[in-house]
Design an enzyme around this catalytic site. Structure first.
Site, PDB file in Angstrom:
ATOM      1  N   ASP A 153       7.625   9.381   2.771  1.00  0.00           N
ATOM      2  CA  ASP A 153       6.990  10.280   1.793  1.00  0.00           C
ATOM      3  C   ASP A 153       7.258   9.872   0.353  1.00  0.00           C
ATOM      4  OD1 ASP A 153       6.106  11.783   3.952  1.00  0.00           O
ATOM      5  OD2 ASP A 153       7.873  13.073   3.918  1.00  0.00           O
ATOM      6  N   LYS A 200       3.515   6.549  -0.843  1.00  0.00           N
ATOM      7  CA  LYS A 200       2.870   5.278  -0.466  1.00  0.00           C
ATOM      8  C   LYS A 200       1.352   5.412  -0.496  1.00  0.00           C
ATOM      9  CE  LYS A 200       5.047   5.374   3.471  1.00  0.00           C
ATOM     10  NZ  LYS A 200       5.938   6.531   3.267  1.00  0.00           N
ATOM     11  N   GLY A 243       1.999  10.854   7.166  1.00  0.00           N
ATOM     12  CA  GLY A 243       1.090  11.717   6.417  1.00  0.00           C
ATOM     13  C   GLY A 243       1.014  11.166   5.014  1.00  0.00           C
ATOM     14  N   HIS A 244      -0.079  10.500   4.677  1.00  0.00           N
ATOM     15  CA  HIS A 244      -0.214   9.848   3.374  1.00  0.00           C
ATOM     16  C   HIS A 244      -1.252  10.611   2.548  1.00  0.00           C
ATOM     17  CE1 HIS A 244       1.319   5.860   5.314  1.00  0.00           C
ATOM     18  NE2 HIS A 244       2.193   6.838   5.343  1.00  0.00           N
ATOM     19  N   THR A 245      -0.810  11.098   1.405  1.00  0.00           N
ATOM     20  CA  THR A 245      -1.663  11.984   0.610  1.00  0.00           C
ATOM     21  C   THR A 245      -2.362  11.227  -0.514  1.00  0.00           C
ATOM     22  OG1 THR A 245       0.063  13.612   0.961  1.00  0.00           O
ATOM     23  CG2 THR A 245      -1.669  14.205  -0.606  1.00  0.00           C
ATOM     24  N   THR A 279       8.486  14.692  14.371  1.00  0.00           N
ATOM     25  CA  THR A 279       7.205  15.341  14.061  1.00  0.00           C
ATOM     26  C   THR A 279       6.553  15.879  15.343  1.00  0.00           C
ATOM     27  OG1 THR A 279       6.051  13.251  14.314  1.00  0.00           O
ATOM     28  CG2 THR A 279       6.788  13.816  12.083  1.00  0.00           C
ATOM     29  N   GLN A 296       6.295   5.664   7.034  1.00  0.00           N
ATOM     30  CA  GLN A 296       7.704   6.062   6.999  1.00  0.00           C
ATOM     31  C   GLN A 296       8.446   5.261   5.901  1.00  0.00           C
ATOM     32  OE1 GLN A 296       6.440   5.300  10.512  1.00  0.00           O
ATOM     33  NE2 GLN A 296       5.628   7.338  10.229  1.00  0.00           N
ATOM     34  N   THR A 340       2.595  16.124   7.072  1.00  0.00           N
ATOM     35  CA  THR A 340       2.201  16.153   8.480  1.00  0.00           C
ATOM     36  C   THR A 340       2.573  17.478   9.124  1.00  0.00           C
ATOM     37  OG1 THR A 340       2.367  13.768   8.671  1.00  0.00           O
ATOM     38  CG2 THR A 340       2.552  14.989  10.721  1.00  0.00           C
ATOM     39  N   GLY A 385       4.258  20.175   7.329  1.00  0.00           N
ATOM     40  CA  GLY A 385       4.389  21.286   6.380  1.00  0.00           C
ATOM     41  C   GLY A 385       5.832  21.724   6.155  1.00  0.00           C
ATOM     42  N   ASP A 443       7.454  12.605 -12.826  1.00  0.00           N
ATOM     43  CA  ASP A 443       7.251  13.940 -13.411  1.00  0.00           C
ATOM     44  C   ASP A 443       8.080  15.020 -12.710  1.00  0.00           C
ATOM     45  OD1 ASP A 443       5.340  13.143 -11.348  1.00  0.00           O
ATOM     46  OD2 ASP A 443       4.563  15.179 -11.509  1.00  0.00           O
ATOM     47  N   SER A 477       4.452   6.259 -11.511  1.00  0.00           N
ATOM     48  CA  SER A 477       3.458   7.286 -11.224  1.00  0.00           C
ATOM     49  C   SER A 477       3.957   8.623 -11.756  1.00  0.00           C
ATOM     50  CB  SER A 477       3.222   7.324  -9.712  1.00  0.00           C
ATOM     51  OG  SER A 477       2.486   8.460  -9.356  1.00  0.00           O
ATOM     52  N   GLY A 510       1.955  11.587 -11.530  1.00  0.00           N
ATOM     53  CA  GLY A 510       1.154  12.669 -10.971  1.00  0.00           C
ATOM     54  C   GLY A 510       0.440  12.158  -9.740  1.00  0.00           C
TER      55      GLY A 510
HETATM   56  P1  GDP Z   1       3.615   9.009   1.665  1.00  0.00           P
HETATM   57  O1  GDP Z   1       3.854   9.474   3.052  1.00  0.00           O
HETATM   58  O2  GDP Z   1       4.619   8.002   1.223  1.00  0.00           O
HETATM   59  O3  GDP Z   1       2.207   8.560   1.429  1.00  0.00           O
HETATM   60  O4  GDP Z   1       3.850  10.286   0.722  1.00  0.00           O
HETATM   61  P2  GDP Z   1       3.287  11.770   0.978  1.00  0.00           P
HETATM   62  O5  GDP Z   1       1.841  11.794   0.697  1.00  0.00           O
HETATM   63  O6  GDP Z   1       3.743  12.284   2.290  1.00  0.00           O
HETATM   64  O7  GDP Z   1       4.122  12.570  -0.095  1.00  0.00           O
HETATM   65  C1  GDP Z   1       4.082  12.238  -1.440  1.00  0.00           C
HETATM   66  C2  GDP Z   1       3.622  13.470  -2.222  1.00  0.00           C
HETATM   67  O8  GDP Z   1       3.790  13.209  -3.591  1.00  0.00           O
HETATM   68  C3  GDP Z   1       2.155  13.783  -2.039  1.00  0.00           C
HETATM   69  O9  GDP Z   1       1.982  15.181  -2.169  1.00  0.00           O
HETATM   70  C4  GDP Z   1       1.481  13.063  -3.202  1.00  0.00           C
HETATM   71  O10 GDP Z   1       0.248  13.644  -3.594  1.00  0.00           O
HETATM   72  C5  GDP Z   1       2.519  13.278  -4.247  1.00  0.00           C
HETATM   73  N1  GDP Z   1       2.613  12.289  -5.312  1.00  0.00           N
HETATM   74  C6  GDP Z   1       2.590  10.932  -5.237  1.00  0.00           C
HETATM   75  N2  GDP Z   1       2.902  10.391  -6.436  1.00  0.00           N
HETATM   76  C7  GDP Z   1       3.125  11.440  -7.255  1.00  0.00           C
HETATM   77  C8  GDP Z   1       3.536  11.556  -8.607  1.00  0.00           C
HETATM   78  O11 GDP Z   1       3.771  10.580  -9.296  1.00  0.00           O
HETATM   79  N3  GDP Z   1       3.685  12.818  -9.108  1.00  0.00           N
HETATM   80  C9  GDP Z   1       3.427  13.937  -8.383  1.00  0.00           C
HETATM   81  N4  GDP Z   1       3.559  15.124  -8.959  1.00  0.00           N
HETATM   82  N5  GDP Z   1       3.071  13.870  -7.109  1.00  0.00           N
HETATM   83  C10 GDP Z   1       2.932  12.634  -6.558  1.00  0.00           C
HETATM   84  P1  IMO Z   2       5.234   8.874   6.055  1.00  0.00           P
HETATM   85  O1  IMO Z   2       4.460   7.661   6.494  1.00  0.00           O
HETATM   86  C1  IMO Z   2       8.814  11.277   6.404  1.00  0.00           C
HETATM   87  C2  IMO Z   2      10.708  11.463  10.317  1.00  0.00           C
HETATM   88  C3  IMO Z   2      10.710  12.782  11.060  1.00  0.00           C
HETATM   89  C4  IMO Z   2      12.030  12.659  11.787  1.00  0.00           C
HETATM   90  C5  IMO Z   2      12.067  11.181  12.174  1.00  0.00           C
HETATM   91  C6  IMO Z   2      11.575  10.881  13.576  1.00  0.00           C
HETATM   92  O2  IMO Z   2       4.377  10.020   5.683  1.00  0.00           O
HETATM   93  O3  IMO Z   2       6.247   8.504   5.037  1.00  0.00           O
HETATM   94  P2  IMO Z   2       9.179  10.825  14.682  1.00  0.00           P
HETATM   95  O4  IMO Z   2       8.125  11.888  14.827  1.00  0.00           O
HETATM   96  O5  IMO Z   2       8.703   9.616  13.954  1.00  0.00           O
HETATM   97  O6  IMO Z   2       9.840  10.474  15.980  1.00  0.00           O
HETATM   98  O7  IMO Z   2      10.325  11.506  13.784  1.00  0.00           O
HETATM   99  O8  IMO Z   2      11.237  10.520  11.249  1.00  0.00           O
HETATM  100  N1  IMO Z   2       9.369  10.971   9.918  1.00  0.00           N
HETATM  101  C7  IMO Z   2       8.937  10.976   8.655  1.00  0.00           C
HETATM  102  N2  IMO Z   2       9.506  11.453   7.528  1.00  0.00           N
HETATM  103  N3  IMO Z   2       7.624  10.644   6.342  1.00  0.00           N
HETATM  104  C8  IMO Z   2       7.067  10.126   7.450  1.00  0.00           C
HETATM  105  O9  IMO Z   2       5.963   9.356   7.407  1.00  0.00           O
HETATM  106  C9  IMO Z   2       7.698  10.317   8.690  1.00  0.00           C
HETATM  107  N4  IMO Z   2       7.412   9.970   9.963  1.00  0.00           N
HETATM  108  C10 IMO Z   2       8.452  10.354  10.692  1.00  0.00           C
HETATM  109  O10 IMO Z   2      10.693  13.875  10.178  1.00  0.00           O
HETATM  110  O11 IMO Z   2      13.086  12.896  10.913  1.00  0.00           O
HETATM  111 MG    MG Z   3       4.148  11.264   4.067  1.00  0.00          MG
END
Ligand code: GDP
Ligand code: IMO
Ligand code: MG
Length: 473
Positions: free
Chosen positions: A64, A67, A91-93, A180, A274, A349, A351, A382, A462, A464
């Site tokens: 998270d 990425k 879960g990539h946002t 998850t 991850q 992913t 919540g 930020d 970054s 935002g």
């Molecule tokens: P990922 O799994 O590595 O793609 O990351 P996630 O999407 O799970 O979580 C990153 C969160 O940070 C998401 O809600 C993005 O929209 C948010 N995000 C990414 N870069 C920034 C940033 O620079 N500032 C803020 N406020 N939110 C960001």
């Molecule tokens: P992204 O790609 C953050 C964590 C789970 C748990 C451990 C094992 O969005 O960064 P699993 O379901 O893979 O067997 O769970 O890994 N986990 C993540 N944490 N971001 C993820 O993916 C994750 N994918 C798995 O919360 O601790």
């Molecule tokens: Mg994520």
């Protein structure tokens, strides 16, 4: 003698053509000036912008890191975006055009026109989840046809994997991993045990049904022993065959596709899922996921060899988060409360509220070592806008000894006491900064320090979630 000289000359010519080729790739810099400019103090940061060529992007923390956002931004200069490991645990946002997209299996490049997205052999695919994701994206107006390819060698996640994942977690009680519950661990378990089913099986309905029947029976015995409900073969078979028929047009030998793309000079962007400390080998085992989330996974999970990789980018937050159980040395309740009160740091992913802590340079430095990170993208700067002072963990103390790398053992890591240094906060919003010089001095100093401690050049900051909230150095 003449023969030897001739041979040497041929070898030299071969060497030159090889060097020439790799130099060609290396000089392909970004020339797009619309991404902001370097600033006078840019000398502390990357001297060049991230070159696309073939780039692996990895998470440098516990997942998270942002990425998805960085991939989406870098995709402007990539032709092909490929996922190599993990499954729909990711879960990539991406926030774009007033909409928020959360991608689980489909690479984050899918939102840009003219890009090809590949789900590589190392990904574990839940076909029902994939069909749903395709449907959701199409309903949101995203075109998905020839721009998505799925490896025929990718392993399948089946309903019994999810059920076993859930049962194992239940039985562990307080010692649970906090997965998850997407069946990722059991699916990779079957792959390693050589008892998994793959996309290629799904493409052969009769063979698939036969294999599924045997596997479902075997796993039902396990589920019953765990006190769980058995899974109905007929229903799974019907649903999976239907999903298989929908996926058929996307299925191909992605190894050959990627090799041909590289041959034609296309830029490949490898989208890590991850993060480094969830890696099955280098993470905080057993509180990890079941794939190699580090750089090696990008190779084994796609069939692209290491000598075709030009660049490795690490993504890290300006602080630390983790979702699920396991050690997090810099965890800080007040920081978690602050970020949650701002509506930030809830899992994309599941919540779940993410646990938050100070930036951990011991961890990110180790991530740089393992992945060979040469450039860094720092996200969520930020998030620190209202925090003062800001702490950075620069070492661990364990049993009176200072450690500069994380111990392998999760219990030991849990017992590590962070050694902090403090920096002044900037106490103002950074979210509209377009270039480095528009960041407050304290924020610039903080970014510089994170780069120094992590041991790689900072190329992106970054501020935002949106595309425009990206500073290129
Ligand atoms: P990922 O799994 O590595 O793609 O990351 P996630 O999407 O799970 O979580 C990153 C969160 O940070 C998401 O809600 C993005 O929209 C948010 N995000 C990414 N870069 C920034 C940033 O620079 N500032 C803020 N406020 N939110 C960001
Ligand atoms: P992204 O790609 C953050 C964590 C789970 C748990 C451990 C094992 O969005 O960064 P699993 O379901 O893979 O067997 O769970 O890994 N986990 C993540 N944490 N971001 C993820 O993916 C994750 N994918 C798995 O919360 O601790
Ligand atoms: Mg994520």
């Amino acid at each position: 003698m003449a023969f030897i000289v001739g041979k040497r000359l041929r070898q030299f010519a071969l060497f030159l053509s090889f060097v020439g080729k790799s130099r060609l790739r290396l000089v392909r810099h970004w020339t797009d000036s619309s991404f902001g400019e370097s600033d006078a103090s840019g000398k502390f940061f990357a001297r060049t912008r991230i070159e696309m060529a073939n780039t692996i992007l990895v998470g440098a923390q516990w997942g998270d890191e942002g990425k998805g956002k960085i991939i989406d931004v870098l995709t402007t200069k990539a032709d092909v975006i490929v996922r190599s490991q993990g499954g729909n645990n990711a879960g990539h946002t991406i926030v774009h055009g007033g909409k928020t997209y959360i991608l689980h299996l489909i690479p984050s490049g899918i939102l840009r026109r003219g890009k090809v997205c590949v789900i590589g052999n190392g990904v574990v695919v839940d076909p029902i989840a994939l069909v749903n994701e395709i449907g959701q994206l199409r309903r949101a107006g995203v075109k998905i046809s020839k721009n998505l390819l799925v490896s025929d060698c990718a392993h399948l996640v089946l309903p019994y994997h999810r059920a076993i994942d859930e049962q194992r977690e239940l039985r562990k009680g307080r010692a649970k991993i906090g997965t998850t519950k997407r069946g990722i661990g059991p699916a990779y378990g079957d792959k390693a045990a050589r008892t998994g089913l793959r996309i290629s099986d799904l493409m052969q309905p009769r063979l698939f049904s036969k294999k599924l029947q045997a596997k479902n029976r075997e796993n039902n015995a396990v589920l019953r022993a765990l006190g769980a409900r058995a899974i109905d073969y007929d229903e799974v078979n019907k649903n999976y065959l239907a999903a298989g028929a929908t996926l058929r047009p996307f299925v191909t030998n992605t190894v050959v596709y990627l090799h041909n793309a590289i041959q034609r000079g296309k830029n490949i962007l490898f989208e890590g899922a991850q993060g480094t400390f969830l890696d099955i080998d280098f993470g905080t085992y057993p509180y990890v996921t079941s794939s190699n989330t580090t750089v090696g996974g990008a190779l084994t999970g796609t069939g692209v060899p290491p000598n075709r990789i030009d660049h490795i980018v690490g993504v890290m937050k300006a602080y630390t988060t983790r979702v699920g159980e396991g050690p997090l040395p810099t965890e800080d309740r007040n920081l978690s409360d602050l970020l949650h009160s701002l509506g930030r740091e809830f899992g994309a992913t599941t919540g779940r509220a993410r646990r938050c802590g100070w930036f951990d340079a011991v961890a990110t430095r180790y991530a740089t070592m393992i992945n060979g990170i040469d450039e860094l993208a720092i996200t969520n700067l930020d998030g620190m806008d209202t925090v003062d002072p800001i702490r950075i963990c620069v070492g661990y103390r364990l049993n009176g000894k200072r450690l500069n790398v994380p111990p392998c053992d999760a219990v030991q890591l849990d017992n590590c006491e962070p050694i902090y240094e403090e920096m002044p906060g900037w106490k103002q919003s950074t979210s509209s900064a377009k270039k480095l010089s528009q960041l407050p001095l304290a924020a610039r100093n903080y970014v510089k320090r994170l780069g120094q401690l992590t041991g790689a050049k900072v190329s992106i900051v970054s501020v935002g979630p949106m595309r425009a909230q990206t500073i290129f150095l």
